[in-house]
Write a protein that holds these residues in place. Structure first.
Motif, PDB file in Angstrom:
ATOM      1  N   ILE A   6       0.853  -1.083  -0.028  1.00  0.00           N
ATOM      2  CA  ILE A   6      -0.051   0.118   0.084  1.00  0.00           C
ATOM      3  C   ILE A   6       0.918   1.152   0.056  1.00  0.00           C
ATOM      4  O   ILE A   6       1.801   1.254   0.877  1.00  0.00           O
ATOM      5  CB  ILE A   6      -0.875  -0.062   1.128  1.00  0.00           C
ATOM      6  CG1 ILE A   6      -1.816  -1.147   1.197  1.00  0.00           C
ATOM      7  CG2 ILE A   6      -1.846   1.504   1.296  1.00  0.00           C
ATOM      8  CD1 ILE A   6      -2.600  -1.421   2.504  1.00  0.00           C
ATOM      9  N   VAL A   7       0.763   2.080  -1.067  1.00  0.00           N
ATOM     10  CA  VAL A   7       1.265   3.363  -1.142  1.00  0.00           C
ATOM     11  C   VAL A   7       0.825   4.546  -0.503  1.00  0.00           C
ATOM     12  O   VAL A   7      -0.597   4.882  -1.025  1.00  0.00           O
ATOM     13  CB  VAL A   7       1.925   3.408  -2.598  1.00  0.00           C
ATOM     14  CG1 VAL A   7       2.905   4.942  -2.679  1.00  0.00           C
ATOM     15  CG2 VAL A   7       2.759   2.324  -3.023  1.00  0.00           C
ATOM     16  N   PRO A   8       0.887   5.169   0.572  1.00  0.00           N
ATOM     17  CA  PRO A   8       0.019   6.292   0.943  1.00  0.00           C
ATOM     18  C   PRO A   8       0.004   7.456  -0.083  1.00  0.00           C
ATOM     19  O   PRO A   8       1.076   7.623  -0.628  1.00  0.00           O
ATOM     20  CB  PRO A   8       0.906   6.726   2.352  1.00  0.00           C
ATOM     21  CG  PRO A   8       2.247   6.208   2.091  1.00  0.00           C
ATOM     22  CD  PRO A   8       2.273   5.068   1.237  1.00  0.00           C
ATOM     23  N   LYS A   9      -1.213   8.013   0.088  1.00  0.00           N
ATOM     24  CA  LYS A   9      -1.271   9.117  -1.031  1.00  0.00           C
ATOM     25  C   LYS A   9      -1.151  10.524  -0.142  1.00  0.00           C
ATOM     26  O   LYS A   9      -1.414  10.530   0.885  1.00  0.00           O
ATOM     27  CB  LYS A   9      -2.869   9.311  -1.335  1.00  0.00           C
ATOM     28  CG  LYS A   9      -3.086   8.018  -2.321  1.00  0.00           C
ATOM     29  CD  LYS A   9      -4.448   8.113  -3.021  1.00  0.00           C
ATOM     30  CE  LYS A   9      -4.616   7.106  -4.074  1.00  0.00           C
ATOM     31  NZ  LYS A   9      -6.044   7.638  -4.660  1.00  0.00           N
ATOM     32  N   ARG A  10      -0.171  11.389  -0.910  1.00  0.00           N
ATOM     33  CA  ARG A  10       0.048  12.630  -0.094  1.00  0.00           C
ATOM     34  C   ARG A  10      -1.012  13.534  -0.460  1.00  0.00           C
ATOM     35  O   ARG A  10      -1.117  13.528  -1.583  1.00  0.00           O
ATOM     36  CB  ARG A  10       1.639  13.160  -0.806  1.00  0.00           C
ATOM     37  CG  ARG A  10       2.766  12.809  -0.142  1.00  0.00           C
ATOM     38  CD  ARG A  10       3.929  13.286  -0.967  1.00  0.00           C
ATOM     39  NE  ARG A  10       4.134  14.631  -0.388  1.00  0.00           N
ATOM     40  CZ  ARG A  10       4.648  15.390  -0.947  1.00  0.00           C
ATOM     41  NH1 ARG A  10       5.512  15.153  -1.998  1.00  0.00           N
ATOM     42  NH2 ARG A  10       4.821  16.764  -0.793  1.00  0.00           N
ATOM     43  N   LYS A  11      -1.292  13.996   0.596  1.00  0.00           N
ATOM     44  CA  LYS A  11      -2.294  15.330   0.463  1.00  0.00           C
ATOM     45  C   LYS A  11      -1.530  16.679   0.188  1.00  0.00           C
ATOM     46  O   LYS A  11      -0.342  16.903   0.801  1.00  0.00           O
ATOM     47  CB  LYS A  11      -3.189  15.628   1.792  1.00  0.00           C
ATOM     48  CG  LYS A  11      -4.150  14.511   1.843  1.00  0.00           C
ATOM     49  CD  LYS A  11      -5.227  14.557   3.231  1.00  0.00           C
ATOM     50  CE  LYS A  11      -6.056  15.807   2.875  1.00  0.00           C
ATOM     51  NZ  LYS A  11      -6.725  16.198   4.041  1.00  0.00           N
TER      52      LYS A  11
END
Length: 50
Positions: A6-11
């Motif tokens: 899982i690659v976290p999404k950057r805000k």
């Protein structure tokens, strides 16, 4: 090297130098510059008076 599943999404930040802020600032500068030129032209004052 093991890749994460899982690659976290950057805000994107809502402050600082952001793409939207830079575009908005550029457009406001263009509108202000054109308004300044038109004001000087119609009032016959400023740098455009010759």
């Amino acid at each position: 090297m093991i890749k994460p599943e899982i690659v976290p999404k950057r805000k994107l930040p809502r402050y600082g130098f952001h793409f939207y802020n830079e575009r908005l600032n550029g457009r406001m500068a263009m509108i202000g510059f054109i308004a300044l030129i038109l004001t000087e032209f119609f009032l016959k004052h400023g740098l455009l008076l010759w």
